[in-house]
Design an enzyme around this catalytic site. Structure first.
Site, PDB file in Angstrom:
ATOM      1  NE  ARG A 161      -2.805   3.240   0.632  1.00  0.00           N
ATOM      2  CZ  ARG A 161      -4.068   3.548   0.840  1.00  0.00           C
ATOM      3  NH1 ARG A 161      -4.968   2.608   0.939  1.00  0.00           N
ATOM      4  NH2 ARG A 161      -4.439   4.794   0.937  1.00  0.00           N
ATOM      5  CE1 TYR A 164       0.123   8.125  -6.007  1.00  0.00           C
ATOM      6  CE2 TYR A 164      -0.855   8.212  -3.810  1.00  0.00           C
ATOM      7  CZ  TYR A 164      -0.699   8.745  -5.068  1.00  0.00           C
ATOM      8  OH  TYR A 164      -1.380   9.900  -5.412  1.00  0.00           O
ATOM      9  CB  ALA A 165       2.592   6.967   0.602  1.00  0.00           C
ATOM     10  CG  ASN A 193      -9.668  11.184  -0.591  1.00  0.00           C
ATOM     11  OD1 ASN A 193      -8.736  11.305   0.211  1.00  0.00           O
ATOM     12  ND2 ASN A 193     -10.011   9.998  -1.074  1.00  0.00           N
ATOM     13  CG  PHE A 217     -19.152   3.689  -2.952  1.00  0.00           C
ATOM     14  CD1 PHE A 217     -18.688   2.402  -2.707  1.00  0.00           C
ATOM     15  CD2 PHE A 217     -19.105   4.600  -1.896  1.00  0.00           C
ATOM     16  CE1 PHE A 217     -18.176   2.029  -1.456  1.00  0.00           C
ATOM     17  CE2 PHE A 217     -18.599   4.235  -0.647  1.00  0.00           C
ATOM     18  CZ  PHE A 217     -18.127   2.957  -0.427  1.00  0.00           C
ATOM     19  CB  VAL A 230     -12.389  -1.688   2.129  1.00  0.00           C
ATOM     20  CG1 VAL A 230     -11.057  -2.296   2.523  1.00  0.00           C
ATOM     21  CG2 VAL A 230     -12.652  -1.864   0.638  1.00  0.00           C
ATOM     22  N   GLY A 233     -15.506  -0.015   6.542  1.00  0.00           N
ATOM     23  CA  GLY A 233     -15.797   1.362   6.087  1.00  0.00           C
ATOM     24  C   GLY A 233     -15.596   2.424   7.158  1.00  0.00           C
ATOM     25  CG  ASP A 317      -5.513   6.746  10.962  1.00  0.00           C
ATOM     26  OD1 ASP A 317      -4.545   6.939  10.203  1.00  0.00           O
ATOM     27  OD2 ASP A 317      -5.621   7.304  12.068  1.00  0.00           O
TER      28      ASP A 317
HETATM   29  P1  NAD Z   1      -5.540  10.223 -13.198  1.00  0.00           P
HETATM   30  O1  NAD Z   1      -5.131   8.805 -13.155  1.00  0.00           O
HETATM   31  O2  NAD Z   1      -6.930  10.549 -13.585  1.00  0.00           O
HETATM   32  O3  NAD Z   1      -4.578  11.025 -14.178  1.00  0.00           O
HETATM   33  C1  NAD Z   1      -3.229  10.728 -14.343  1.00  0.00           C
HETATM   34  C2  NAD Z   1      -2.945  10.810 -15.830  1.00  0.00           C
HETATM   35  O4  NAD Z   1      -1.532  10.645 -16.029  1.00  0.00           O
HETATM   36  C3  NAD Z   1      -3.628   9.704 -16.620  1.00  0.00           C
HETATM   37  O5  NAD Z   1      -4.378  10.267 -17.684  1.00  0.00           O
HETATM   38  C4  NAD Z   1      -2.484   8.847 -17.157  1.00  0.00           C
HETATM   39  O6  NAD Z   1      -2.739   8.329 -18.445  1.00  0.00           O
HETATM   40  C5  NAD Z   1      -1.355   9.842 -17.181  1.00  0.00           C
HETATM   41  N1  NAD Z   1      -0.030   9.256 -17.064  1.00  0.00           N
HETATM   42  C6  NAD Z   1       0.419   8.460 -16.066  1.00  0.00           C
HETATM   43  N2  NAD Z   1       1.725   8.199 -16.224  1.00  0.00           N
HETATM   44  C7  NAD Z   1       2.093   8.839 -17.374  1.00  0.00           C
HETATM   45  C8  NAD Z   1       3.327   8.978 -18.046  1.00  0.00           C
HETATM   46  N3  NAD Z   1       4.443   8.449 -17.566  1.00  0.00           N
HETATM   47  N4  NAD Z   1       3.354   9.695 -19.183  1.00  0.00           N
HETATM   48  C9  NAD Z   1       2.237  10.286 -19.656  1.00  0.00           C
HETATM   49  N5  NAD Z   1       1.045  10.220 -19.030  1.00  0.00           N
HETATM   50  C10 NAD Z   1       0.989   9.504 -17.903  1.00  0.00           C
HETATM   51  O7  NAD Z   1      -5.187  10.853 -11.771  1.00  0.00           O
HETATM   52  P2  NAD Z   1      -5.657  12.248 -11.141  1.00  0.00           P
HETATM   53  O8  NAD Z   1      -6.681  11.981 -10.114  1.00  0.00           O
HETATM   54  O9  NAD Z   1      -5.940  13.211 -12.227  1.00  0.00           O
HETATM   55  O10 NAD Z   1      -4.346  12.672 -10.364  1.00  0.00           O
HETATM   56  C11 NAD Z   1      -3.444  13.639 -10.873  1.00  0.00           C
HETATM   57  C12 NAD Z   1      -2.296  13.810  -9.886  1.00  0.00           C
HETATM   58  O11 NAD Z   1      -2.808  14.219  -8.608  1.00  0.00           O
HETATM   59  C13 NAD Z   1      -1.491  12.537  -9.626  1.00  0.00           C
HETATM   60  O12 NAD Z   1      -0.141  12.892  -9.493  1.00  0.00           O
HETATM   61  C14 NAD Z   1      -2.017  12.015  -8.304  1.00  0.00           C
HETATM   62  O13 NAD Z   1      -1.036  11.294  -7.607  1.00  0.00           O
HETATM   63  C15 NAD Z   1      -2.364  13.317  -7.595  1.00  0.00           C
HETATM   64  N6  NAD Z   1      -3.435  13.089  -6.597  1.00  0.00           N
HETATM   65  C16 NAD Z   1      -4.746  13.135  -6.961  1.00  0.00           C
HETATM   66  C17 NAD Z   1      -5.720  12.934  -5.987  1.00  0.00           C
HETATM   67  C18 NAD Z   1      -7.179  13.044  -6.300  1.00  0.00           C
HETATM   68  O14 NAD Z   1      -7.956  13.134  -5.357  1.00  0.00           O
HETATM   69  N7  NAD Z   1      -7.579  13.042  -7.557  1.00  0.00           N
HETATM   70  C19 NAD Z   1      -5.368  12.637  -4.679  1.00  0.00           C
HETATM   71  C20 NAD Z   1      -4.023  12.555  -4.368  1.00  0.00           C
HETATM   72  C21 NAD Z   1      -3.070  12.806  -5.336  1.00  0.00           C
HETATM   73  N1  UDP Z   2     -13.095   1.796  -0.218  1.00  0.00           N
HETATM   74  C1  UDP Z   2     -14.269   1.110   0.111  1.00  0.00           C
HETATM   75  N2  UDP Z   2     -14.982   0.507  -0.887  1.00  0.00           N
HETATM   76  C2  UDP Z   2     -14.620   0.560  -2.182  1.00  0.00           C
HETATM   77  C3  UDP Z   2     -13.419   1.270  -2.518  1.00  0.00           C
HETATM   78  C4  UDP Z   2     -12.686   1.869  -1.518  1.00  0.00           C
HETATM   79  O1  UDP Z   2     -14.656   1.035   1.284  1.00  0.00           O
HETATM   80  O2  UDP Z   2     -15.341   0.013  -3.029  1.00  0.00           O
HETATM   81  C5  UDP Z   2     -12.354   2.509   0.841  1.00  0.00           C
HETATM   82  C6  UDP Z   2     -10.833   2.312   0.897  1.00  0.00           C
HETATM   83  O3  UDP Z   2     -10.515   1.142   1.611  1.00  0.00           O
HETATM   84  C7  UDP Z   2     -10.407   3.570   1.628  1.00  0.00           C
HETATM   85  C8  UDP Z   2     -11.375   4.630   1.082  1.00  0.00           C
HETATM   86  O4  UDP Z   2     -12.488   3.899   0.581  1.00  0.00           O
HETATM   87  O5  UDP Z   2     -10.640   3.436   3.010  1.00  0.00           O
HETATM   88  C9  UDP Z   2     -10.817   5.553   0.014  1.00  0.00           C
HETATM   89  O6  UDP Z   2     -10.289   4.778  -1.028  1.00  0.00           O
HETATM   90  P1  UDP Z   2      -9.805   5.385  -2.415  1.00  0.00           P
HETATM   91  O7  UDP Z   2      -9.644   4.236  -3.342  1.00  0.00           O
HETATM   92  O8  UDP Z   2     -10.678   6.465  -2.889  1.00  0.00           O
HETATM   93  O9  UDP Z   2      -8.352   5.975  -2.162  1.00  0.00           O
HETATM   94  P2  UDP Z   2      -7.575   6.622  -0.943  1.00  0.00           P
HETATM   95  O10 UDP Z   2      -8.428   7.700  -0.358  1.00  0.00           O
HETATM   96  O11 UDP Z   2      -7.289   5.528   0.032  1.00  0.00           O
HETATM   97  O12 UDP Z   2      -6.350   7.153  -1.601  1.00  0.00           O
END
Ligand code: NAD
Ligand code: UDP
Length: 365
Positions: A161, A164-165, A193, A217, A230, A233, A317
């Site tokens: 898990r 990524y972080a 989120n 969902f 999961v 919840g 958490d």
């Molecule tokens: P997303 O998956 O919708 O978009 C990521 C895009 O990057 C995708 O279209 C994918 O095709 C493209 N991509 C990935 N690797 C690539 C590469 N090497 N070359 C070219 N394209 C590539 O994700 P998102 O929700 O839009 O997230 C954008 C950024 O924000 C990410 O860095 C993510 O870690 C960060 N982030 C988003 C959220 C959120 O709530 N959406 C939360 C935490 C972090």
């Molecule tokens: N989760 C869940 N049911 C699902 C998908 C995710 O209960 O069908 C939970 C997951 O375990 C986490 C939270 O929802 O506690 C948020 O998950 P998400 O995939 O959006 O990413 P995260 O916020 O953990 O980056």
């Protein structure tokens, strides 16, 4: 005309940022992504030059190099960023979030270009509260997350898990290191989120695998399957509407002096919810949006994380952002409450995917 580079412009955040910047009329985007479905309406716009490529070290130097010298900012959004992939494909996750991406920092450092990077609130990992004998969250210092003070607490290495972080954390540290040595300006954003139209995909329709919770969902609601909680919840998340998040990014881009060399939490602390309460709220809103009262009884069931994600999953958490820095430096605060965020977002999903099952928003029926 300002020129910016956006890596990952075809994703959820990237497509909303592209919409916003192109609507301003004074920004030219050089955008890279492997897919363009979410930005297809802009492909003919002369201010949008789309490169359909996976960006790695070679592409960075060959293709981005010539653009970096004269651009205002390099916005890096490209990432593998769904928890199911952190567990199932940890190598791909680390490659995508660090190995294929770090040469971008080298290049920005060489040109002293402004690197504008979206990291994640997940770099905080778990809260201190979850490691003290009681986890009743009485002490704000043990769970509120402050950009420049809060420790980053990852679980054991065997739990994928955290692939990524930790990759995102190393990326942040590499940015800081380069900035200290070369003077490269940077901004690091930690999203909490962000929810909105076009997030992820619906498995079997326009993607495969397990998306983030919103699309999980929604898939269950569209397919008449139970919403799955999961490990009960009980995890908390703060949900931020994508338009509010894009407001924050725009304010940063407009005010480089306020935004540079800073890390910003971008989250809505008033929209905190457990995943269980989110499931109940989403089925209530599904009934309201479609006019189908049967959604009020839509099944919700528990599932273990081992069964849902596979071995190696561990949850964050709770994530409560301190957003005083974004408020004081940028004048930004989230405006959209949880119910409105979900109402707008879910209406979009029902419009896009609901027709075959007769589940369109009432106003469209
Ligand atoms: P997303 O998956 O919708 O978009 C990521 C895009 O990057 C995708 O279209 C994918 O095709 C493209 N991509 C990935 N690797 C690539 C590469 N090497 N070359 C070219 N394209 C590539 O994700 P998102 O929700 O839009 O997230 C954008 C950024 O924000 C990410 O860095 C993510 O870690 C960060 N982030 C988003 C959220 C959120 O709530 N959406 C939360 C935490 C972090
Ligand atoms: N989760 C869940 N049911 C699902 C998908 C995710 O209960 O069908 C939970 C997951 O375990 C986490 C939270 O929802 O506690 C948020 O998950 P998400 O995939 O959006 O990413 P995260 O916020 O953990 O980056």
């Amino acid at each position: 005309m300002k020129k910016v580079i956006i890596l990952g412009c075809g994703g959820f955040v990237g497509s909303h940022l592209t919409d916003r910047l192109l609507a301003s009329g004074d920004v030219h985007i050089e955008g890279w992504d492997v897919s363009y479905d979410k930005v297809s309406e802009h492909l003919d716009n002369p201010n949008f030059n789309f490169h359909q490529r996976y960006v790695d070290a070679d592409t960075t130097f060959d293709e981005l190099g010539p653009h970096i010298a004269d651009c205002e900012a390099v916005i890096s959004l490209a990432a593998v960023c769904t928890p199911a992939q952190y567990v199932a494909s940890p190598v791909k996750t680390i490659r995508s979030n660090f190995i294929d991406a770090y040469s971008l920092i080298d290049l920005c450092s060489e040109h002293r270009s402004w690197l504008f990077h979206t990291s994640t609130c997940e770099v905080y990992g778990r809260t201190l509260s979850s490691y003290v004998p009681t986890d009743d969250y009485q002490d704000l210092d043990l769970y509120e997350q402050r950009e420049d003070e809060t420790p980053l607490i990852m679980g054991p290495t065997r739990n994928h898990r955290w692939s990524y972080a930790t990759a995102k954390q190393l990326f942040e540290r590499y940015i800081y290191a380069h900035s200290a040595e070369s003077g490269m300006p940077f901004t690091i954003v930690r999203p909490y989120n962000w929810f909105g139209p076009r997030m992820d995909f619906i498995p079997g329709r326009d993607g495969e695998g397990i998306p983030r919770v919103l699309a999980c969902f929604m898939t269950a609601l569209l397919d008449g399957q139970p919403l799955q909680l999961v490990d009960g919840g009980g995890a908390y998340r703060t949900i931020t509407f994508i338009d509010d998040a894009i407001d924050a990014l725009s304010l940063m881009l407009e005010q480089p002096k306020q935004a540079q060399n800073q890390v910003f939490n971008v989250g809505n602390r008033a929209s905190e919810v457990t995943m269980k309460d989110l499931a109940f709220l989403m089925r209530e809103l599904a009934a309201e949006i479609t006019g189908k009262d049967a959604f009020l009884e839509h099944p919700i069931e528990d599932i273990t994380s081992d069964k849902f994600y596979g071995e190696g999953y561990e949850d964050c958490d709770r994530r409560v952002p301190d957003v005083t820095k974004a408020e004081s430096r940028l004048g930004w605060k989230a405006k959209t409450d949880l119910r409105e965020t979900l109402r707008i977002t879910m209406t979009h999903y029902f419009e896009q995917y609901g027709r075959p099952a007769g589940l369109t928003p009432v106003r469209d029926a």
